[in-house]
Write a protein that holds these residues in place. Structure first.
Motif, short mmCIF file in Angstrom:
data_model
loop_
_atom_site.label_atom_id
_atom_site.label_comp_id
_atom_site.label_asym_id
_atom_site.label_seq_id
_atom_site.Cartn_x
_atom_site.Cartn_y
_atom_site.Cartn_z
N SER A 113 0.85 -1.19 0.00
CA SER A 113 0.00 0.00 0.00
C SER A 113 0.88 1.24 0.00
CB SER A 113 -0.93 0.00 1.21
OG SER A 113 -0.17 -0.01 2.40
N GLY A 114 0.27 2.35 -0.28
CA GLY A 114 0.99 3.62 -0.29
C GLY A 114 0.78 4.33 -1.62
N ASP A 115 1.20 5.55 -1.65
CA ASP A 115 1.06 6.40 -2.83
C ASP A 115 2.15 6.08 -3.85
OD1 ASP A 115 0.53 8.42 -4.64
OD2 ASP A 115 1.39 10.00 -3.39
N THR A 116 1.76 5.65 -5.03
CA THR A 116 2.74 5.31 -6.07
C THR A 116 2.83 6.38 -7.16
OG1 THR A 116 1.09 4.10 -7.36
CG2 THR A 116 2.37 2.83 -5.75
N VAL A 117 1.96 7.38 -7.11
CA VAL A 117 1.93 8.41 -8.14
C VAL A 117 3.23 9.20 -8.15
CG1 VAL A 117 0.72 10.46 -8.96
CG2 VAL A 117 -0.58 8.55 -8.03
N GLN A 118 3.85 9.28 -9.32
CA GLN A 118 5.10 10.01 -9.52
C GLN A 118 6.27 9.47 -8.69
OE1 GLN A 118 5.53 12.42 -12.01
NE2 GLN A 118 3.55 11.54 -12.54
N HIS A 119 6.25 8.16 -8.45
CA HIS A 119 7.34 7.51 -7.73
C HIS A 119 7.79 6.28 -8.51
CE1 HIS A 119 6.91 9.92 -4.12
NE2 HIS A 119 5.59 9.72 -4.17
N ASP A 120 9.08 5.96 -8.39
CA ASP A 120 9.61 4.70 -8.91
C ASP A 120 9.52 3.68 -7.78
OD1 ASP A 120 10.34 5.45 -11.52
OD2 ASP A 120 12.20 6.35 -10.80
N ILE A 121 8.89 2.54 -8.06
CA ILE A 121 8.67 1.49 -7.07
C ILE A 121 9.47 0.26 -7.50
CG2 ILE A 121 6.95 0.03 -5.93
CD1 ILE A 121 6.47 3.06 -5.51
N LEU A 122 10.20 -0.32 -6.57
CA LEU A 122 10.97 -1.53 -6.84
C LEU A 122 10.64 -2.57 -5.78
CD1 LEU A 122 13.24 -2.87 -8.59
CD2 LEU A 122 14.82 -2.09 -6.82
N VAL A 123 10.10 -3.70 -6.23
CA VAL A 123 9.85 -4.84 -5.35
C VAL A 123 10.85 -5.92 -5.74
CG1 VAL A 123 8.19 -6.59 -4.61
CG2 VAL A 123 7.40 -4.27 -5.13
N SER A 124 11.64 -6.37 -4.76
CA SER A 124 12.70 -7.35 -5.01
C SER A 124 12.49 -8.61 -4.20
CB SER A 124 14.06 -6.76 -4.65
OG SER A 124 14.33 -5.59 -5.38
N PHE A 125 12.62 -9.75 -4.87
CA PHE A 125 12.54 -11.06 -4.23
C PHE A 125 13.93 -11.68 -4.30
CE2 PHE A 125 8.45 -10.14 -6.11
CZ PHE A 125 7.50 -10.63 -5.23
N ALA A 126 14.61 -11.80 -3.15
CA ALA A 126 15.92 -12.47 -3.11
C ALA A 126 15.66 -13.94 -2.83
CB ALA A 126 16.80 -11.86 -2.04
N LEU A 127 16.07 -14.79 -3.75
CA LEU A 127 15.80 -16.23 -3.65
C LEU A 127 17.08 -16.99 -3.35
CD1 LEU A 127 13.58 -16.65 -6.85
CD2 LEU A 127 12.88 -15.92 -4.56
N GLY A 128 16.99 -17.96 -2.46
CA GLY A 128 18.12 -18.83 -2.18
C GLY A 128 19.32 -18.09 -1.64
N GLY A 129 19.11 -17.21 -0.67
CA GLY A 129 20.24 -16.47 -0.11
C GLY A 129 20.89 -15.55 -1.12
N ALA A 130 20.10 -14.98 -2.00
CA ALA A 130 20.54 -14.02 -3.03
C ALA A 130 21.22 -14.70 -4.22
CB ALA A 130 21.41 -12.91 -2.45
N ALA A 131 21.00 -16.01 -4.39
CA ALA A 131 21.49 -16.66 -5.62
C ALA A 131 20.81 -16.02 -6.83
CB ALA A 131 21.18 -18.15 -5.59
N TYR A 132 19.55 -15.60 -6.63
CA TYR A 132 18.79 -14.91 -7.68
C TYR A 132 18.09 -13.71 -7.06
CZ TYR A 132 19.38 -19.34 -10.09
OH TYR A 132 19.92 -20.46 -10.66
N LEU A 133 18.00 -12.65 -7.81
CA LEU A 133 17.24 -11.48 -7.41
C LEU A 133 16.22 -11.22 -8.51
CD1 LEU A 133 16.92 -9.28 -5.26
CD2 LEU A 133 18.41 -7.85 -6.66
N VAL A 134 14.95 -11.46 -8.17
CA VAL A 134 13.85 -11.23 -9.11
C VAL A 134 13.24 -9.89 -8.74
CG1 VAL A 134 11.66 -12.10 -10.02
CG2 VAL A 134 13.45 -13.71 -9.30
N THR A 135 13.16 -8.98 -9.70
CA THR A 135 12.67 -7.64 -9.40
C THR A 135 11.52 -7.26 -10.32
OG1 THR A 135 14.30 -6.60 -10.86
CG2 THR A 135 14.89 -6.82 -8.53
N ALA A 136 10.66 -6.43 -9.76
CA ALA A 136 9.58 -5.79 -10.52
C ALA A 136 9.73 -4.30 -10.27
CB ALA A 136 8.23 -6.29 -10.05
N GLU A 137 9.83 -3.54 -11.34
CA GLU A 137 9.99 -2.09 -11.20
C GLU A 137 8.85 -1.39 -11.91
OE1 GLU A 137 13.46 1.31 -11.37
OE2 GLU A 137 13.86 -0.67 -12.21
N LEU A 138 8.20 -0.52 -11.17
CA LEU A 138 7.12 0.30 -11.70
C LEU A 138 7.65 1.73 -11.78
CD1 LEU A 138 4.10 0.53 -12.53
CD2 LEU A 138 3.61 1.03 -10.12
N PHE A 139 7.68 2.27 -12.99
CA PHE A 139 8.23 3.59 -13.21
C PHE A 139 7.17 4.67 -13.01
CE2 PHE A 139 10.68 0.63 -15.86
CZ PHE A 139 11.93 0.82 -15.30
N GLU A 140 7.63 5.89 -12.87
CA GLU A 140 6.73 7.04 -12.67
C GLU A 140 5.66 7.14 -13.75
OE1 GLU A 140 8.76 10.76 -12.26
OE2 GLU A 140 10.05 10.01 -10.67
#
Length: 110
Positions: free
Chosen positions: A19-46
């Protein structure tokens, strides 16, 4: 933040709701898998566009996730093929998730 990780046969579903205000913000959600063996990211741009990708520890380039992916204000729902996270796929692995807004960490779920 509410996080879901599911194994769906040939792929994994990584989802997060926040939740939160996403308008005019860059949002990055990161999933670190297996102790950071993989970093899966989703980025929502302004501008409202989003991309999903997988970074493998030690690999020079990220791999962009094939559509369809859901990357919208408040919701990330990614589909990651088993071969994109091969060293952890099919085995129990750790997951930690972080949420960043404009580069500042807002939440971390170990």
């Amino acid at each position: 933040m509410h996080v879901t990780v599911e194994s769906l046969g040939t792929r994994y579903r990584l989802a997060a709701r926040y939740s939160g205000d996403t308008v005019q913000h860059d949002i990055l959600v990161s999933f670190a898998l297996g102790g950071a063996a993989y970093l899966v990211t989703a980025e929502l741009f302004e501008d409202g566009n989003g991309i999903g990708r997988v970074a493998t520890a030690g690999a020079p380039d990220d791999v962009f996730l094939d559509p369809p992916q859901t990357i919208t204000p408040g919701v990330v729902d990614l589909s990651v093929r088993n071969d994109q996270i091969a060293s952890v796929s099919g085995t129990p692995f750790t997951v930690s998730v972080s949420l960043k807004v404009d580069g500042s960490e807002m939440e971390n779920c170990p």
